[in-house]
Design a protein around this motif. Structure first.
Motif, PDB file in Angstrom:
ATOM      1  N   LEU A   7       3.691   3.457  -7.516  1.00  0.00           N
ATOM      2  CA  LEU A   7       4.239   2.643  -6.441  1.00  0.00           C
ATOM      3  C   LEU A   7       3.118   1.917  -5.715  1.00  0.00           C
ATOM      4  O   LEU A   7       2.049   2.498  -5.499  1.00  0.00           O
ATOM      5  N   GLN A   8       3.357   0.668  -5.362  1.00  0.00           N
ATOM      6  CA  GLN A   8       2.464  -0.092  -4.489  1.00  0.00           C
ATOM      7  C   GLN A   8       3.310  -0.791  -3.449  1.00  0.00           C
ATOM      8  O   GLN A   8       4.343  -1.380  -3.775  1.00  0.00           O
ATOM      9  N   VAL A   9       2.858  -0.721  -2.184  1.00  0.00           N
ATOM     10  CA  VAL A   9       3.588  -1.356  -1.098  1.00  0.00           C
ATOM     11  C   VAL A   9       2.587  -1.762  -0.021  1.00  0.00           C
ATOM     12  O   VAL A   9       1.554  -1.114   0.147  1.00  0.00           O
ATOM     13  N   ALA A  24      -2.758  -3.057   4.607  1.00  0.00           N
ATOM     14  CA  ALA A  24      -3.342  -2.334   3.473  1.00  0.00           C
ATOM     15  C   ALA A  24      -2.319  -2.239   2.342  1.00  0.00           C
ATOM     16  O   ALA A  24      -1.128  -2.057   2.586  1.00  0.00           O
ATOM     17  N   VAL A  25      -2.798  -2.374   1.114  1.00  0.00           N
ATOM     18  CA  VAL A  25      -1.952  -2.125  -0.042  1.00  0.00           C
ATOM     19  C   VAL A  25      -2.024  -0.626  -0.310  1.00  0.00           C
ATOM     20  O   VAL A  25      -3.076  -0.100  -0.665  1.00  0.00           O
ATOM     21  N   VAL A  26      -0.907   0.044  -0.066  1.00  0.00           N
ATOM     22  CA  VAL A  26      -0.807   1.490  -0.245  1.00  0.00           C
ATOM     23  C   VAL A  26      -0.389   1.729  -1.692  1.00  0.00           C
ATOM     24  O   VAL A  26       0.646   1.243  -2.135  1.00  0.00           O
ATOM     25  N   GLU A  35      -1.044  11.139  -5.107  1.00  0.00           N
ATOM     26  CA  GLU A  35      -2.207  10.696  -4.333  1.00  0.00           C
ATOM     27  C   GLU A  35      -1.917   9.325  -3.743  1.00  0.00           C
ATOM     28  O   GLU A  35      -1.277   8.490  -4.388  1.00  0.00           O
ATOM     29  N   VAL A  36      -2.408   9.091  -2.522  1.00  0.00           N
ATOM     30  CA  VAL A  36      -2.285   7.785  -1.873  1.00  0.00           C
ATOM     31  C   VAL A  36      -3.688   7.213  -1.677  1.00  0.00           C
ATOM     32  O   VAL A  36      -4.572   7.891  -1.147  1.00  0.00           O
ATOM     33  N   TRP A  37      -3.856   5.971  -2.083  1.00  0.00           N
ATOM     34  CA  TRP A  37      -5.129   5.269  -1.962  1.00  0.00           C
ATOM     35  C   TRP A  37      -4.901   3.904  -1.325  1.00  0.00           C
ATOM     36  O   TRP A  37      -3.833   3.306  -1.472  1.00  0.00           O
ATOM     37  N   ILE A  38      -5.898   3.418  -0.616  1.00  0.00           N
ATOM     38  CA  ILE A  38      -5.946   2.042  -0.116  1.00  0.00           C
ATOM     39  C   ILE A  38      -7.310   1.476  -0.481  1.00  0.00           C
ATOM     40  O   ILE A  38      -8.189   2.220  -0.922  1.00  0.00           O
ATOM     41  N   ASN A  39      -7.482   0.180  -0.289  1.00  0.00           N
ATOM     42  CA  ASN A  39      -8.801  -0.432  -0.447  1.00  0.00           C
ATOM     43  C   ASN A  39      -9.391  -0.685   0.926  1.00  0.00           C
ATOM     44  O   ASN A  39      -8.683  -1.092   1.850  1.00  0.00           O
TER      45      ASN A  39
END
Length: 130
Positions: A16-18, A74-76, A95-99
């Motif tokens: 998923l990306q949001v 942020a793109v989560v 896992e959740v990541w952002i840039n």
């Protein structure tokens, strides 16, 4: 996390990306933790539904800790790694990541272990066919 690498990278498959929006923030301007948990639940359910071959329900969330705040815009990105498939359940690490706003480097926000159970059209537990 990969102990060999000096820079941590996401584990698992992209689920998923949001984009984090202003409506998802608290009074300090950071994204609500509950909003992040809901995104993680959606990502995990996508993966669990695929593994279970049909409808699933979340039955447990374990081991969550938030490591850094998430900023608006942020793109989560949620990554899922299937840990175990039982008779009727699927255990997944999400896992959740952002840039980073500053240099674009990936930053881990949180992770949690989600347990889903396969259910039938009447909402009863069903076996996962393998």
């Amino acid at each position: 996390m990969n102990d060999i690498d000096s820079a941590p990278m996401p584990q698992g498959d992209l689920a998923l990306q949001v984009v984090a929006m202003p409506r998802d923030t608290n009074a300090s301007g950071d994204i609500y933790g509950g909003w992040l948990v809901s995104q993680m639940d959606m990502a995990g359910s996508v993966t669990a539904t695929d593994v279970a071959g049909g409808r699933v329900a979340t039955v447990a969330i374990e081991g969550m800790a938030f490591l850094t705040p998430v900023h608006v815009g942020a793109v989560v990105t949620c990554y899922c790694d299937v840990l175990e498939v039982g008779r009727s359940s699927v255990r997944i690490v999400v896992e959740v990541w952002i840039n980073s706003k500053h240099d674009g480097d990936p930053i881990k926000v949180t992770e949690g272990e989600f347990v889903f159970v396969a259910i039938d059209e009447k909402g009863r537990t069903r076996a996962i066919s393998g």
